[in-house]
Motif scaffolding. Sequence first.
Motif, PDB file in Angstrom:
ATOM      1  N   VAL A 168     -29.234 -26.765  -5.247  1.00 53.30           N
ATOM      2  CA  VAL A 168     -30.003 -25.720  -4.565  1.00 53.30           C
ATOM      3  C   VAL A 168     -31.480 -26.113  -4.522  1.00 53.30           C
ATOM      4  O   VAL A 168     -32.137 -26.027  -3.485  1.00 53.30           O
ATOM      5  N   MET A 169     -32.007 -26.582  -5.654  1.00 60.41           N
ATOM      6  CA  MET A 169     -33.406 -26.982  -5.700  1.00 60.41           C
ATOM      7  C   MET A 169     -33.662 -28.186  -4.792  1.00 60.41           C
ATOM      8  O   MET A 169     -34.684 -28.240  -4.113  1.00 60.41           O
ATOM      9  N   SER A 195     -32.146 -28.912  -2.084  1.00 55.09           N
ATOM     10  CA  SER A 195     -32.036 -28.506  -0.677  1.00 55.09           C
ATOM     11  C   SER A 195     -33.280 -27.776  -0.187  1.00 55.09           C
ATOM     12  O   SER A 195     -33.525 -27.715   1.007  1.00 55.09           O
ATOM     13  N   GLY A 196     -34.030 -27.206  -1.139  1.00 54.05           N
ATOM     14  CA  GLY A 196     -35.176 -26.395  -0.747  1.00 54.05           C
ATOM     15  C   GLY A 196     -34.798 -24.964  -0.402  1.00 54.05           C
ATOM     16  O   GLY A 196     -35.651 -24.152  -0.032  1.00 54.05           O
ATOM     17  N   ASP A 197     -33.504 -24.634  -0.518  1.00 49.33           N
ATOM     18  CA  ASP A 197     -33.051 -23.266  -0.258  1.00 49.33           C
ATOM     19  C   ASP A 197     -33.578 -22.334  -1.337  1.00 49.33           C
ATOM     20  O   ASP A 197     -33.900 -22.756  -2.451  1.00 49.33           O
ATOM     21  N   GLU A 198     -33.629 -21.054  -1.016  1.00 56.00           N
ATOM     22  CA  GLU A 198     -34.065 -20.060  -1.986  1.00 56.00           C
ATOM     23  C   GLU A 198     -33.032 -19.927  -3.089  1.00 56.00           C
ATOM     24  O   GLU A 198     -31.829 -19.886  -2.828  1.00 56.00           O
ATOM     25  N   ILE A 199     -33.504 -19.881  -4.302  1.00 53.12           N
ATOM     26  CA  ILE A 199     -32.607 -19.697  -5.444  1.00 53.12           C
ATOM     27  C   ILE A 199     -32.429 -18.205  -5.645  1.00 53.12           C
ATOM     28  O   ILE A 199     -33.393 -17.464  -5.771  1.00 53.12           O
ATOM     29  N   ASN A 200     -31.189 -17.775  -5.656  1.00 53.44           N
ATOM     30  CA  ASN A 200     -30.902 -16.356  -5.787  1.00 53.44           C
ATOM     31  C   ASN A 200     -29.794 -16.163  -6.819  1.00 53.44           C
ATOM     32  O   ASN A 200     -28.670 -15.811  -6.484  1.00 53.44           O
ATOM     33  N   LYS A 216     -41.953 -26.092 -12.533  1.00 57.02           N
ATOM     34  CA  LYS A 216     -41.519 -24.981 -11.678  1.00 57.02           C
ATOM     35  C   LYS A 216     -40.889 -23.929 -12.582  1.00 57.02           C
ATOM     36  O   LYS A 216     -40.322 -24.257 -13.617  1.00 57.02           O
ATOM     37  N   TYR A 219     -38.774 -19.817 -12.527  1.00 56.70           N
ATOM     38  CA  TYR A 219     -38.099 -18.797 -11.746  1.00 56.70           C
ATOM     39  C   TYR A 219     -37.557 -17.760 -12.707  1.00 56.70           C
ATOM     40  O   TYR A 219     -37.085 -18.110 -13.793  1.00 56.70           O
ATOM     41  N   HIS A 222     -35.256 -13.958 -12.443  1.00 58.10           N
ATOM     42  CA  HIS A 222     -34.642 -12.864 -11.696  1.00 58.10           C
ATOM     43  C   HIS A 222     -33.691 -12.140 -12.643  1.00 58.10           C
ATOM     44  O   HIS A 222     -32.619 -12.637 -12.968  1.00 58.10           O
TER      45      HIS A 222
END
Length: 188
Positions: A129-130, A132-137, A155, A157, A159
Motif C-alpha cells: 500500500v505504501m 503504491s502511494g494509495d491512501e492507507i485506511n 512517516k 499514521y 487511525h
Amino acid sequence: MCGIWGFDVSKSGMWDEDFVEDMIKRADERGGHSYGFYGIKANGEHIYFKEEGRARPLLIMELIKDCVVVIGQSRLATSGGIDLFNAQPLVTKDYAIVHNGNIENYKAIMEYYKYRPTTELDTEALVPVMRSGDEINVKGSYLALKLEEYEWVLKYYTHGLPLVQARIELAPDVINEYFCSKEWRIQS
C-alpha cells in the motif's frame, strides 16, 4: 496490542536519554513477546536489532546512542508465530516498519497488490500500500522509515489507535519529534 515508539532528532543530533528511556518502558507495557528497533546513525550507518521477551531499555539505549532516527516496537503477538522471525521492525529494501494494531484484511490487501509476503505478519500488508502511494485506511498506528531519493524519512499514521507525538522546538527549523503508542513523560 503492541507498543511502538520512535524519534527523529536528525536536525539537532541530540536526544534526552531519560525521555527516550521512559518512552521505551511505556511502549513495552503493551508488548512482552519480543522487541526490536531500527535506527540510523548520524554517520548514515544503520542498526537493526530484535530479541525475544521484554524490552531491555538500558541495552537499547546503549545500542542507539549514536542514532538520530529510530523506530521500535514491543510486540504482543496477534498474527504470526511468537518468534524472532515475526518480531518487528519489518525491514525491506525500502522500508522499516513498526505497527500497532490488527489488519484483519491483510491477506486480501496483499492479494489485491499481488504482493508476496516474507513473514506471517499482518504488518506486511502496509508495504504494498505504501509503495503504491494509495491512501492507507486500516485501523491501527505505525511508524515507518522510508527510503526516498537516498534519504530515510520518518512517516507516521494513526487511525483508531493512539500514537502520541511530542514536537520539541530547539531553535527555528530545529525540531525533535518523539512518538509513542502510550502517554509518557514529556519534557521540554
